[in-house]
Design a protein around this motif. Structure first.
Motif, PDB file in Angstrom:
ATOM      1  N   VAL A 162      12.991  -8.969   7.032  1.00 56.88           N
ATOM      2  CA  VAL A 162      12.329  -9.567   5.858  1.00 56.88           C
ATOM      3  C   VAL A 162      13.038 -10.867   5.540  1.00 56.88           C
ATOM      4  CG1 VAL A 162      11.796  -9.262   3.416  1.00 56.88           C
ATOM      5  CG2 VAL A 162      11.658  -7.320   4.996  1.00 56.88           C
TER       6      VAL A 162
ATOM      7  N   PHE B 209       9.823   3.870   5.394  1.00 56.78           N
ATOM      8  CA  PHE B 209       9.259   4.137   6.720  1.00 56.78           C
ATOM      9  C   PHE B 209       8.301   3.020   7.122  1.00 56.78           C
ATOM     10  CE2 PHE B 209       5.819   5.889   9.302  1.00 56.78           C
ATOM     11  CZ  PHE B 209       6.547   6.294  10.413  1.00 56.78           C
ATOM     12  N   ALA B 210       8.316   2.650   8.404  1.00 56.59           N
ATOM     13  CA  ALA B 210       7.333   1.693   8.935  1.00 56.59           C
ATOM     14  C   ALA B 210       7.284   1.830  10.435  1.00 56.59           C
ATOM     15  CB  ALA B 210       7.693   0.278   8.546  1.00 56.59           C
ATOM     16  N   ILE B 211       6.087   1.681  11.014  1.00 56.18           N
ATOM     17  CA  ILE B 211       5.966   1.787  12.473  1.00 56.18           C
ATOM     18  C   ILE B 211       6.643   0.586  13.142  1.00 56.18           C
ATOM     19  CG2 ILE B 211       4.305   1.845  14.397  1.00 56.18           C
ATOM     20  CD1 ILE B 211       2.380   3.281  12.350  1.00 56.18           C
ATOM     21  N   ARG B 212       6.357  -0.601  12.625  1.00 55.05           N
ATOM     22  CA  ARG B 212       7.008  -1.815  13.152  1.00 55.05           C
ATOM     23  C   ARG B 212       7.967  -2.360  12.121  1.00 55.05           C
ATOM     24  NH1 ARG B 212       2.683  -6.016  15.123  1.00 55.05           N
ATOM     25  NH2 ARG B 212       4.557  -7.303  15.090  1.00 55.05           N
TER      26      ARG B 212
ATOM     27  N   LEU C 149      -2.638   4.601  -2.083  1.00 58.87           N
ATOM     28  CA  LEU C 149      -1.729   4.117  -1.034  1.00 58.87           C
ATOM     29  C   LEU C 149      -0.523   3.396  -1.639  1.00 58.87           C
ATOM     30  CD1 LEU C 149      -4.285   2.794   1.609  1.00 58.87           C
ATOM     31  CD2 LEU C 149      -2.876   4.850   1.765  1.00 58.87           C
TER      32      LEU C 149
ATOM     33  N   ASN D   6      -2.950  -7.928   5.663  1.00 55.57           N
ATOM     34  CA  ASN D   6      -1.499  -7.662   5.768  1.00 55.57           C
ATOM     35  C   ASN D   6      -1.015  -6.646   4.739  1.00 55.57           C
ATOM     36  OD1 ASN D   6      -1.179  -9.384   7.920  1.00 55.57           O
ATOM     37  ND2 ASN D   6      -0.949 -11.176   6.566  1.00 55.57           N
ATOM     38  N   TYR D   7      -1.665  -6.657   3.587  1.00 54.76           N
ATOM     39  CA  TYR D   7      -1.275  -5.713   2.549  1.00 54.76           C
ATOM     40  C   TYR D   7      -1.619  -4.288   2.994  1.00 54.76           C
ATOM     41  CZ  TYR D   7      -0.489  -3.963  -2.202  1.00 54.76           C
ATOM     42  OH  TYR D   7      -0.002  -3.300  -3.294  1.00 54.76           O
ATOM     43  N   PHE D   8      -2.795  -4.129   3.594  1.00 54.44           N
ATOM     44  CA  PHE D   8      -3.167  -2.791   4.078  1.00 54.44           C
ATOM     45  C   PHE D   8      -2.282  -2.365   5.248  1.00 54.44           C
ATOM     46  CE2 PHE D   8      -6.800  -2.897   1.312  1.00 54.44           C
ATOM     47  CZ  PHE D   8      -6.991  -1.554   1.035  1.00 54.44           C
ATOM     48  N   LYS D   9      -1.878  -3.333   6.080  1.00 56.79           N
ATOM     49  CA  LYS D   9      -0.935  -3.008   7.165  1.00 56.79           C
ATOM     50  C   LYS D   9       0.358  -2.447   6.571  1.00 56.79           C
ATOM     51  CE  LYS D   9      -1.975  -6.249  10.912  1.00 56.79           C
ATOM     52  NZ  LYS D   9      -1.481  -7.490  11.504  1.00 56.79           N
ATOM     53  N   TYR D  10       0.774  -3.085   5.467  1.00 60.58           N
ATOM     54  CA  TYR D  10       1.997  -2.650   4.794  1.00 60.58           C
ATOM     55  C   TYR D  10       1.811  -1.276   4.159  1.00 60.58           C
ATOM     56  CZ  TYR D  10       5.405  -2.414   0.977  1.00 60.58           C
ATOM     57  OH  TYR D  10       6.371  -2.000   0.102  1.00 60.58           O
ATOM     58  N   LEU D  11       0.679  -1.113   3.470  1.00 66.74           N
ATOM     59  CA  LEU D  11       0.434   0.162   2.776  1.00 66.74           C
ATOM     60  C   LEU D  11       0.263   1.320   3.751  1.00 66.74           C
ATOM     61  CD1 LEU D  11      -2.050  -0.839  -0.097  1.00 66.74           C
ATOM     62  CD2 LEU D  11       0.375  -0.335  -0.298  1.00 66.74           C
ATOM     63  N   LEU D  12      -0.289   1.013   4.910  1.00 60.82           N
ATOM     64  CA  LEU D  12      -0.522   2.070   5.901  1.00 60.82           C
ATOM     65  C   LEU D  12       0.676   2.248   6.853  1.00 60.82           C
ATOM     66  CD1 LEU D  12      -4.257   1.263   6.595  1.00 60.82           C
ATOM     67  CD2 LEU D  12      -3.383   3.297   5.445  1.00 60.82           C
ATOM     68  N   TYR D  13       1.827   1.687   6.474  1.00 62.49           N
ATOM     69  CA  TYR D  13       3.106   1.854   7.194  1.00 62.49           C
ATOM     70  C   TYR D  13       3.099   1.203   8.570  1.00 62.49           C
ATOM     71  CZ  TYR D  13       4.387   5.091   3.482  1.00 62.49           C
ATOM     72  OH  TYR D  13       4.692   5.633   2.268  1.00 62.49           O
ATOM     73  N   TRP D  14       2.200   0.251   8.805  1.00 63.56           N
ATOM     74  CA  TRP D  14       2.217  -0.413  10.115  1.00 63.56           C
ATOM     75  C   TRP D  14       3.410  -1.353  10.190  1.00 63.56           C
ATOM     76  CZ3 TRP D  14       0.546   0.337  14.698  1.00 63.56           C
ATOM     77  CH2 TRP D  14       0.545  -0.714  15.636  1.00 63.56           C
ATOM     78  N   THR D  15       3.714  -1.986   9.049  1.00 64.54           N
ATOM     79  CA  THR D  15       4.854  -2.905   9.008  1.00 64.54           C
ATOM     80  C   THR D  15       5.643  -2.688   7.720  1.00 64.54           C
ATOM     81  OG1 THR D  15       5.474  -5.218   8.851  1.00 64.54           O
ATOM     82  CG2 THR D  15       3.304  -4.669   8.065  1.00 64.54           C
ATOM     83  N   ASN D  16       6.868  -3.167   7.709  1.00 66.92           N
ATOM     84  CA  ASN D  16       7.679  -3.066   6.484  1.00 66.92           C
ATOM     85  C   ASN D  16       7.629  -4.367   5.681  1.00 66.92           C
ATOM     86  OD1 ASN D  16       9.053  -4.482   8.436  1.00 66.92           O
ATOM     87  ND2 ASN D  16      11.060  -3.945   7.597  1.00 66.92           N
ATOM     88  N   LYS D  17       6.830  -5.319   6.202  1.00 62.78           N
ATOM     89  CA  LYS D  17       6.791  -6.630   5.551  1.00 62.78           C
ATOM     90  C   LYS D  17       5.597  -6.741   4.606  1.00 62.78           C
ATOM     91  CE  LYS D  17       6.424 -10.450   7.993  1.00 62.78           C
ATOM     92  NZ  LYS D  17       6.775 -11.347   9.088  1.00 62.78           N
TER      93      LYS D  17
ATOM     94  N   GLU E 169      10.331  -5.248  10.835  1.00 59.55           N
ATOM     95  CA  GLU E 169      10.576  -6.676  11.043  1.00 59.55           C
ATOM     96  C   GLU E 169      11.601  -7.143  10.029  1.00 59.55           C
ATOM     97  OE1 GLU E 169       6.627  -8.827  11.633  1.00 59.55           O
ATOM     98  OE2 GLU E 169       6.072  -6.873  10.869  1.00 59.55           O
TER      99      GLU E 169
ATOM    100  N   ARG F  91       3.259   4.461  -1.086  1.00 58.21           N
ATOM    101  CA  ARG F  91       4.220   3.517  -0.502  1.00 58.21           C
ATOM    102  C   ARG F  91       5.488   3.454  -1.348  1.00 58.21           C
ATOM    103  NH1 ARG F  91       6.660   1.473   3.068  1.00 58.21           N
ATOM    104  NH2 ARG F  91       6.002  -0.147   4.515  1.00 58.21           N
TER     105      ARG F  91
END
Lengths: 263, 375
Positions: free
Chosen positions: B354, B347-350, B337, A131-142, B352, B341
């Protein structure tokens, strides 16, 4: 054992408990000895470098620096044994004792209890990393809500648990080479030499670039985080690094309404 | 006033004159000492030099102070430079160190020569000839006296250190009680005492051997490993680099104890110090690993990380290279990274919502259902 309050307030700011004085002293001994080891070891590894003779001569040159190196190495090894005993003592004195009192001290329960300790890596860490990498790679804002010990800190903690058993015995073999040669073939010295110097390089690079980034160079830490001296982490740092624990502790202390959003 | 000025000027001139005269006397005395053939008439000039046809700069200046402190101080110039009999002379030929000079060797009353050294060298691995007396391939690569004993290295260590090792004026005084004539006592005493210990620094020995063994073309021609680099990577090499007097140099391991230093044999020779069956004895010599076991012999000194020759070291090295690169790249990318960030946080693709309260993880904090996060 001294009880530390989970939250203390000073000058209107909240600080969250992380490390006891005993743990902080262990850390100070560890880093002092490790820095000494690096400063007296690397001039030998990189003896051709321009800076090496200056540094080595500062520590007394070829006649004195190895003695300092071996003393510091012995301290780290002793600390390693001491800390392992301390870790096991804590485990048996608190968790196993509780299990016994409850009459549930079966081997399975003890192993389960051991694995549930806050420093032991678990399944949650795996998802935290993903999940942290998802966040770092801008997949999610959470951002994942890290608990009391995040996966990065566990890596930091277990790095010496890999490094010291590799470096220490290899260093001891090189130190006691004449005695060792009565039992082991000389090629073991070749292996010990590579193990000692190459693992030392990894350890020092990791500490200098990664650990010191986490506690020194990172924008919110620069020039240094104070937790290793005070044992307490500021509210901003808690929110940034341990939001899961932050929420839990605030609730436990009856401060639900004052929980600030994650950032 | 005028008179006083003249007086002081006169005194200054007198003093200057005295100093100049004294200087001239000292200079004349120094320049003429131990030079019967008067070679220093020309060779005392610091700029005496020329550029050879091959473009090499040659300096012919002789520093008499240095020469008088050297092992050849008592040897006359034309004892070695035999082809020079008149001044001015033609370009000198190469010196042959095995000729007999005018020094009388005291124990045998014969003229001195370095021939015995040449005899030993010719039986060693460094001989130009093979066992059948035939010239070896690339015989020009094999060393001759001056390849190792080149100026300024033939001078004793005492010259560099500014002291004379082993020389005690008190002990010398005892000799001089009887041996009064000339500098005999000084020279003889120094001769003996300087040989009781190492006359060269270990670092110099390594440098001498590296003149040939450190050259890539030389290694390739003779099928040799880069033993200089591998030695420098050992603790021995590093300690010597830092000026240790106890760590061994090339000669300490490659010459059998008690043998002449010129008698170095190849590792295939059964009497060699580095012959597999003799290594243990060499390592466990009196002043080295005297308490070590015989198994120490399998320690590999000249590791070149060659896959076939040193597989253990080769694969260990690669293991640590991959481990170090893996760990460091992972964390350095992570740091990069994280910083990125922070730089672009919104910016974020999805996107949600918080949550302000953590209910995502189960209470024990251990078991997590990924689907809960996805919700």
């Amino acid at each position: 054992m001294k009880k530390y309050p989970k939250i203390v307030e000073k000058k209107g700011k909240r600080y969250f408990y992380r490390f006891s004085l005993h743990q902080r002293i262990q850390h100070i001994v560890l880093f002092t000895a490790t820095i000494t080891l690096a400063l007296t070891g690397f001039p030998l590894r990189y003896h051709d470098a321009w800076w090496a003779p200056y540094l080595y001569n500062f520590f007394g040159g070829i006649d004195v620096a190895p003695k300092i190196h071996r003393t510091a190495g012995s301290i780290v090894l002793a600390l390693f044994v001491y800390h392992t005993c301390y870790f096991l003592y804590l485990f048996f004195n608190t968790r196993v004792r509780r299990l016994r009192e409850e009459g549930r001290a079966t081997p399975f329960n003890i192993i389960k209890e051991f694995l549930s300790q806050e420093m032991i890596p678990n399944k949650r860490d795996l998802f935290d990393i993903i999940n942290y990498f998802k966040y770092l790679l801008y997949w999610t804002n959470k951002k994942p809500k890290f608990e009391r010990m995040s996966w990065k800190e566990k890596f930091d903690y277990f790095a010496p648990y890999w490094g010291i058993p590799v470096l220490g015995p290899a260093g001891a073999i090189l130190w006691w080479r004449d005695e060792v040669s009565h039992y082991l073939p000389g090629i073991v010295l070749n292996a010990a030499y590579i193990m000692h110097t190459d693992e030392a390089l990894l350890a020092v690079m990791f500490l200098f670039f990664v650990h010191w980034y986490n506690v020194h160079y990172a924008p919110e830490k620069f020039p240094m985080g104070m937790v290793f001296l005070t044992g307490y982490l500021s509210e901003d740092e808690m929110i940034h690094e341990h939001y899961g624990e932050y929420e839990r502790v605030m609730k436990e202390e009856g401060l639900e309404k004052e929980i600030r959003p994650q950032h | 006033m005028q008179e006083g000025f003249n007086k002081s000027r006169f005194l200054v001139i007198l003093l200057l004159g005295a100093v100049l005269f004294a200087g001239l006397v000292v200079y004349a005395k120094t320049a003429s000492a131990s030079d019967d053939l008067n070679c220093l008439l020309c060779h005392k000039y610091r700029g005496l030099s020329r550029i050879n046809k091959d473009g090499r700069f040659r300096l012919f200046y002789i520093n008499e102070r240095v020469f008088r402190g050297s092992p050849h101080a008592k040897v006359k110039c034309n004892d070695c430079h035999r082809d020079i009999n008149v001044i001015p002379h033609e370009p000198a030929k190469k010196v042959n160190c095995t000729v007999e000079c005018h020094i009388i060797e005291p124990s045998g009353q014969k003229r001195f020569s370095h021939q015995p050294i040449e005899d030993i060298l010719s039986t060693s691995v460094h001989s130009k000839y093979d066992k059948n007396g035939k010239l070896k391939k690339y015989s020009e690569d094999y060393p001759w006296c001056k390849d190792c004993h080149e100026q300024p290295l033939y001078r004793p260590l005492s010259f560099f250190k500014g002291i004379r090792p082993g020389v005690s004026k008190r002990a010398l005084g005892r000799c001089k009680t009887c041996h009064r004539t000339g500098r005999f006592a000084d020279i003889f005493y120094t001769h003996v005492t300087s040989r009781l210990q190492k006359t060269r620094k270990s670092k110099e020995i390594v440098e001498i051997c590296a003149k040939c063994h450190g050259r890539k073309d030389f290694q390739k021609r003779h099928g040799l490993d880069d033993v200089v680099t591998s030695y420098k990577e050992t603790f021995h090499g590093k300690a010597v680099d830092y000026g240790s007097v106890r760590a061994p140099d090339c000669v300490d391991c490659h010459v059998v104890k008690g043998e002449n230093v010129h008698f170095i044999e190849g590792k295939k020779s059964a009497t060699s110090a580095v012959y597999p069956l003799n290594v243990s004895r060499t390592c466990r010599a009196e002043e080295c690993h005297v308490n070590a076991g015989e198994k120490l012999a399998s320690y590999q000194v000249h590791v070149t990380y060659d896959k076939d020759k040193y597989p253990l070291e080769y694969y260990m090295l690669w293991f640590f290279k991959f481990l170090t690169a893996g760990v460091m790249y992972f964390f350095l990318i992570l740091i990069f990274l994280e910083l990125l960030r922070r730089l672009i946080p919104n910016f974020a693709i999805r996107r949600e919502p918080v949550l302000s309260e953590s209910e995502i993880y189960e209470k024990d904090g251990l078991i997590l259902d990924i689907s809960e996060i996805e919700e």
